[in-house]
Design a protein around this motif. Structure first.
Motif, mmCIF file in Angstrom:
data_model
loop_
_atom_site.group_PDB
_atom_site.id
_atom_site.type_symbol
_atom_site.label_atom_id
_atom_site.label_comp_id
_atom_site.label_asym_id
_atom_site.label_seq_id
_atom_site.Cartn_x
_atom_site.Cartn_y
_atom_site.Cartn_z
ATOM 1 N N LEU A 8 0.856 -1.180 0.000
ATOM 2 C CA LEU A 8 0.000 0.000 0.000
ATOM 3 C C LEU A 8 0.894 1.233 0.000
ATOM 4 O O LEU A 8 1.815 1.334 0.804
ATOM 5 N N TYR A 9 0.613 2.170 -0.903
ATOM 6 C CA TYR A 9 1.462 3.336 -1.079
ATOM 7 C C TYR A 9 0.700 4.613 -0.753
ATOM 8 O O TYR A 9 -0.449 4.782 -1.180
ATOM 9 N N PHE A 10 1.363 5.498 -0.006
ATOM 10 C CA PHE A 10 0.813 6.797 0.370
ATOM 11 C C PHE A 10 1.900 7.846 0.138
ATOM 12 O O PHE A 10 3.069 7.579 0.376
ATOM 13 N N ALA A 11 1.502 9.052 -0.287
ATOM 14 C CA ALA A 11 2.486 10.119 -0.472
ATOM 15 C C ALA A 11 1.866 11.470 -0.152
ATOM 16 O O ALA A 11 0.807 11.812 -0.675
ATOM 17 N N VAL A 12 2.532 12.205 0.725
ATOM 18 C CA VAL A 12 2.153 13.582 1.003
ATOM 19 C C VAL A 12 2.793 14.483 -0.055
ATOM 20 O O VAL A 12 2.201 15.457 -0.506
ATOM 21 N N SER A 13 4.022 14.113 -0.453
ATOM 22 C CA SER A 13 4.767 14.863 -1.462
ATOM 23 C C SER A 13 5.793 13.922 -2.080
ATOM 24 O O SER A 13 5.900 12.754 -1.684
ATOM 25 N N ASP A 14 6.583 14.441 -3.012
ATOM 26 C CA ASP A 14 7.623 13.628 -3.645
ATOM 27 C C ASP A 14 8.689 13.173 -2.652
ATOM 28 O O ASP A 14 9.365 12.171 -2.874
ATOM 29 N N THR A 15 8.847 13.892 -1.558
ATOM 30 C CA THR A 15 9.878 13.551 -0.581
ATOM 31 C C THR A 15 9.314 13.044 0.748
ATOM 32 O O THR A 15 10.064 12.874 1.710
ATOM 33 N N ASN A 16 8.022 12.826 0.797
ATOM 34 C CA ASN A 16 7.384 12.322 2.017
ATOM 35 C C ASN A 16 6.374 11.256 1.612
ATOM 36 O O ASN A 16 5.201 11.544 1.392
ATOM 37 N N ALA A 17 6.860 10.017 1.486
ATOM 38 C CA ALA A 17 6.018 8.916 1.024
ATOM 39 C C ALA A 17 6.269 7.685 1.891
ATOM 40 O O ALA A 17 7.265 7.597 2.612
ATOM 41 N N PHE A 18 5.352 6.720 1.795
ATOM 42 C CA PHE A 18 5.399 5.541 2.656
ATOM 43 C C PHE A 18 4.728 4.380 1.928
ATOM 44 O O PHE A 18 3.695 4.558 1.286
ATOM 45 N N ALA A 19 5.315 3.206 2.027
ATOM 46 C CA ALA A 19 4.702 1.979 1.506
ATOM 47 C C ALA A 19 4.833 0.897 2.561
ATOM 48 O O ALA A 19 5.869 0.796 3.229
ATOM 49 N N ALA A 20 3.784 0.117 2.726
ATOM 50 C CA ALA A 20 3.805 -0.972 3.702
ATOM 51 C C ALA A 20 2.937 -2.108 3.182
ATOM 52 O O ALA A 20 1.992 -1.891 2.424
ATOM 53 N N PRO A 21 3.239 -3.324 3.613
ATOM 54 C CA PRO A 21 2.413 -4.455 3.195
ATOM 55 C C PRO A 21 1.049 -4.432 3.887
ATOM 56 O O PRO A 21 0.927 -4.001 5.037
ATOM 57 N N LEU A 22 0.059 -4.905 3.177
ATOM 58 C CA LEU A 22 -1.301 -4.975 3.708
ATOM 59 C C LEU A 22 -1.352 -5.728 5.035
ATOM 60 O O LEU A 22 -2.103 -5.358 5.937
ATOM 61 N N SER A 23 -0.522 -6.749 5.197
ATOM 62 C CA SER A 23 -0.541 -7.536 6.434
ATOM 63 C C SER A 23 -0.166 -6.711 7.661
ATOM 64 O O SER A 23 -0.442 -7.115 8.785
ATOM 65 N N GLN A 24 0.445 -5.542 7.477
ATOM 66 C CA GLN A 24 0.796 -4.695 8.609
ATOM 67 C C GLN A 24 -0.256 -3.620 8.898
ATOM 68 O O GLN A 24 -0.106 -2.852 9.846
ATOM 69 N N LEU A 25 -1.329 -3.578 8.100
ATOM 70 C CA LEU A 25 -2.413 -2.625 8.364
ATOM 71 C C LEU A 25 -3.211 -3.121 9.563
ATOM 72 O O LEU A 25 -3.802 -4.199 9.546
ATOM 73 N N ALA A 26 -3.205 -2.342 10.643
ATOM 74 C CA ALA A 26 -3.916 -2.727 11.862
ATOM 75 C C ALA A 26 -5.357 -2.240 11.850
ATOM 76 O O ALA A 26 -6.255 -2.936 12.312
ATOM 77 N N CYS A 27 -5.589 -1.009 11.331
ATOM 78 C CA CYS A 27 -6.947 -0.491 11.303
ATOM 79 C C CYS A 27 -7.045 0.753 10.431
ATOM 80 O O CYS A 27 -6.040 1.378 10.108
ATOM 81 N N ILE A 28 -8.280 1.068 10.081
ATOM 82 C CA ILE A 28 -8.618 2.343 9.454
ATOM 83 C C ILE A 28 -9.539 3.030 10.441
ATOM 84 O O ILE A 28 -10.596 2.514 10.779
ATOM 85 N N ASP A 29 -9.104 4.168 10.939
ATOM 86 C CA ASP A 29 -9.789 4.864 12.019
ATOM 87 C C ASP A 29 -10.464 6.127 11.486
ATOM 88 O O ASP A 29 -9.832 6.937 10.800
ATOM 89 N N VAL A 30 -11.735 6.304 11.805
ATOM 90 C CA VAL A 30 -12.454 7.531 11.435
ATOM 91 C C VAL A 30 -12.152 8.575 12.509
ATOM 92 O O VAL A 30 -12.558 8.432 13.656
#
Length: 108
Positions: A8-30
């Motif tokens: 799963l890939y997320f990016a705030v900007s070209d120099t602030n991005a993050f990728a992690a495997p789905l198995s490490q997703l603990a929750c989606i919080d509202v």
């Protein structure tokens, strides 16, 4: 990370991005009517401690149920092993009703 784990890939900007495997997703919080958080727990660092990450995304106000449903459909789509990379949110767009990735906080 499982052999066929989606990244799963997320990016705030070209120099602030993050990728992690789905198995490490603990929750989606509202958080509130127009904000959701993705919490990841997993990956270890060289000293043996686990890292965690909190990714904040803006969504269209009041659409969190539909947004989470759409995200789930993308994450668990059948026959999706050929698409093991998912761009969830970037600076000004995302899947479902995500309008932006606004913050990435990694702790160890």
């Amino acid at each position: 990370m499982a052999v066929h784990d989606k990244m799963l890939y997320f990016a705030v900007s070209d120099t602030n991005a993050f990728a992690a495997p789905l198995s490490q997703l603990a929750c989606i919080d509202v958080v509130d009517t127009d904000t959701i958080n993705f919490t990841f727990i997993g990956g270890s660092v060289s000293d043996g401690n686990a890292k965690s990450a909190l990714v904040t995304c803006d969504i269209t106000a009041g659409t969190h149920p539909a947004c989470i449903k759409t995200i789930s459909e993308h994450l668990y789509a059948s026959g999706s092993m050929t698409q093991n990379y998912l761009e969830v949110a970037v600076a000004a767009a995302g899947i479902g009703t995500i309008t932006a990735c606004t913050a990435i906080l990694i702790t160890q």
